[in-house]
Design a protein around this motif. Structure first.
Motif, PDB file in Angstrom:
ATOM      1  N   GLU A   8       0.827  -1.207   0.000  1.00 34.82           N
ATOM      2  CA  GLU A   8       0.000   0.000   0.000  1.00 34.82           C
ATOM      3  C   GLU A   8       0.860   1.255   0.000  1.00 34.82           C
ATOM      4  OE1 GLU A   8      -3.766   1.804  -0.156  1.00 34.82           O
ATOM      5  OE2 GLU A   8      -3.165  -0.310  -0.334  1.00 34.82           O
ATOM      6  N   SER A  71      -8.905   3.556  -1.443  1.00 30.07           N
ATOM      7  CA  SER A  71      -7.874   2.522  -1.387  1.00 30.07           C
ATOM      8  C   SER A  71      -8.474   1.118  -1.406  1.00 30.07           C
ATOM      9  CB  SER A  71      -7.017   2.697  -0.129  1.00 30.07           C
ATOM     10  OG  SER A  71      -7.770   2.452   1.041  1.00 30.07           O
ATOM     11  N   ASN A  74     -11.309   0.887  -4.862  1.00 31.52           N
ATOM     12  CA  ASN A  74     -10.642   0.637  -6.141  1.00 31.52           C
ATOM     13  C   ASN A  74     -10.383  -0.857  -6.342  1.00 31.52           C
ATOM     14  OD1 ASN A  74      -9.270   1.545  -8.571  1.00 31.52           O
ATOM     15  ND2 ASN A  74      -7.381   0.933  -7.532  1.00 31.52           N
ATOM     16  N   GLU A  75      -9.995  -1.549  -5.263  1.00 29.43           N
ATOM     17  CA  GLU A  75      -9.747  -2.991  -5.374  1.00 29.43           C
ATOM     18  C   GLU A  75     -11.047  -3.766  -5.519  1.00 29.43           C
ATOM     19  OE1 GLU A  75      -7.329  -4.226  -2.128  1.00 29.43           O
ATOM     20  OE2 GLU A  75      -5.556  -3.119  -2.819  1.00 29.43           O
ATOM     21  N   ASN A  78     -12.006  -3.173  -9.393  1.00 32.11           N
ATOM     22  CA  ASN A  78     -11.202  -3.797 -10.447  1.00 32.11           C
ATOM     23  C   ASN A  78     -10.987  -5.299 -10.257  1.00 32.11           C
ATOM     24  OD1 ASN A  78      -9.177  -4.058  -8.485  1.00 32.11           O
ATOM     25  ND2 ASN A  78      -8.046  -2.251  -9.185  1.00 32.11           N
ATOM     26  N   GLN A  80      -9.443  -6.890  -7.773  1.00 33.75           N
ATOM     27  CA  GLN A  80      -8.268  -7.306  -7.010  1.00 33.75           C
ATOM     28  C   GLN A  80      -8.660  -7.894  -5.654  1.00 33.75           C
ATOM     29  OE1 GLN A  80      -5.346  -4.235  -6.674  1.00 33.75           O
ATOM     30  NE2 GLN A  80      -3.895  -5.492  -5.544  1.00 33.75           N
ATOM     31  N   TRP A  81      -9.773  -7.451  -5.102  1.00 37.70           N
ATOM     32  CA  TRP A  81     -10.236  -7.992  -3.825  1.00 37.70           C
ATOM     33  C   TRP A  81     -10.568  -9.478  -3.952  1.00 37.70           C
ATOM     34  CZ3 TRP A  81     -10.607  -8.187   1.125  1.00 37.70           C
ATOM     35  CH2 TRP A  81     -11.677  -8.835   1.759  1.00 37.70           C
ATOM     36  N   TYR A  94      -5.458  -7.598   6.550  1.00 41.30           N
ATOM     37  CA  TYR A  94      -5.674  -6.778   5.356  1.00 41.30           C
ATOM     38  C   TYR A  94      -6.031  -5.343   5.733  1.00 41.30           C
ATOM     39  CZ  TYR A  94      -8.073  -5.045   1.170  1.00 41.30           C
ATOM     40  OH  TYR A  94      -8.480  -4.288   0.112  1.00 41.30           O
ATOM     41  N   LYS A  98      -3.725  -1.971   5.282  1.00 39.32           N
ATOM     42  CA  LYS A  98      -4.206  -0.811   4.523  1.00 39.32           C
ATOM     43  C   LYS A  98      -4.069   0.477   5.336  1.00 39.32           C
ATOM     44  CE  LYS A  98      -5.895  -2.121   0.473  1.00 39.32           C
ATOM     45  NZ  LYS A  98      -5.560  -1.454  -0.801  1.00 39.32           N
TER      46      LYS A  98
END
Length: 270
Positions: A8, A71, A74-75, A78, A80-81, A94, A98
């Protein structure tokens, strides 16, 4: 946790917006420090101190809420999570990673900006008290910490960056912009004996307010809050005040982390 923390921090430092914030902080802080270029010394709680505090209260919470919520949002947006869920990663690790990465990045950029702005102010002929400078600095860092956590909590309940932005602005508008007006309006509907206790409760319900009160007290200006807060200011200024602050931070962290964990665990099971 440490891998999330480092990742991060690395991603935040590489973003162009990160250096835009650096320029913004330098510009804003330099202008505020230059307000005192004609003053021989700046110490205690003055009109200029109130201006600096108000500007920080308007800018820092909004930016930290947006940065923190983005932060995670966005994941989520897209994908990514979903990828991270395939790894044996604890939800608490996690979230803490962050928070740690974002706070480290934002503290670094603000510290450098503060130092450069201070140097500009000193070159222009301003003279500052070390206690005043440290109080302003720790006031701003504390705002960054609390509202960054709130922003990340917001990120855990949204699915898109647009939702994150909308909720962040709503929270900022309520806690910062209309909090006094809303408080006066609500207390005006209640019986008079309830007003003083509820005012003290409201102080702890809004992290921006407790941070502002603590800052003013650090400059020995607790009298500005009036008679209604005399007993509370005296208590917070005593040796037990530190314990209250520590318990408040622990309670705030516990509630936000638990809520964030529950939301992310619920998303995992969906």
């Amino acid at each position: 946790m440490w891998n999330i923390w480092r990742s991060e921090l690395r991603m935040t430092v590489r973003q162009r917006s990160y250096y835009s914030f650096f320029c913004l902080w330098v510009a804003v802080l330099s202008l505020l420090f230059l307000l005192q270029s004609s003053s021989p010394s700046l110490t205690g709680y003055t009109n200029t101190t109130g201006t600096v505090v108000n500007v920080a209260l308007y800018i820092i919470p909004l930016f930290m809420l947006i940065i923190g919520s983005f932060s995670i949002a966005n994941e989520m947006e897209n994908g990514q999570w979903r990828l991270l869920n395939t790894y044996p990663l604890f939800t608490l690790s996690y979230i803490v990673g962050k928070i740690g990465g974002q706070f480290t990045a934002q503290a670094i950029v603000f510290t450098f900006s503060y130092g450069i702005s201070l140097a500009i102010g000193l070159v222009s002929g301003s003279v500052f008290s070390s206690d005043w400078l440290l109080s302003i600095y720790f006031f701003s860092i504390t705002l960054i910490f609390f509202f960054l956590i709130l922003g990340i909590t917001v990120g855990c309940i949204v699915s898109t960056r647009w939702q994150a932005l909308s909720i962040s602005v709503i929270i900022w508008f309520f806690l910062i912009m209309i909090w006094p007006t809303a408080l006066i309006g609500i207390l005006g509907l209640l019986p008079y004996p309830w007003i003083a206790p509820l005012m003290k409760f409201a102080l702890f319900a809004n992290p921006a307010e407790i941070i502002r009160v603590s800052f003013v007290m650090s400059l020995d200006a607790g009298a500005v809050f009036g008679q209604a807060y005399d007993s509370l200011v005296t208590f917070l200024d005593s040796s037990f005040g530190i314990i209250i602050y520590i318990l408040y931070v622990i309670g705030f962290l516990t509630l936000t982390l638990l809520f964030s964990m529950l939301m992310l665990e619920w998303r995992k099971r969906r």
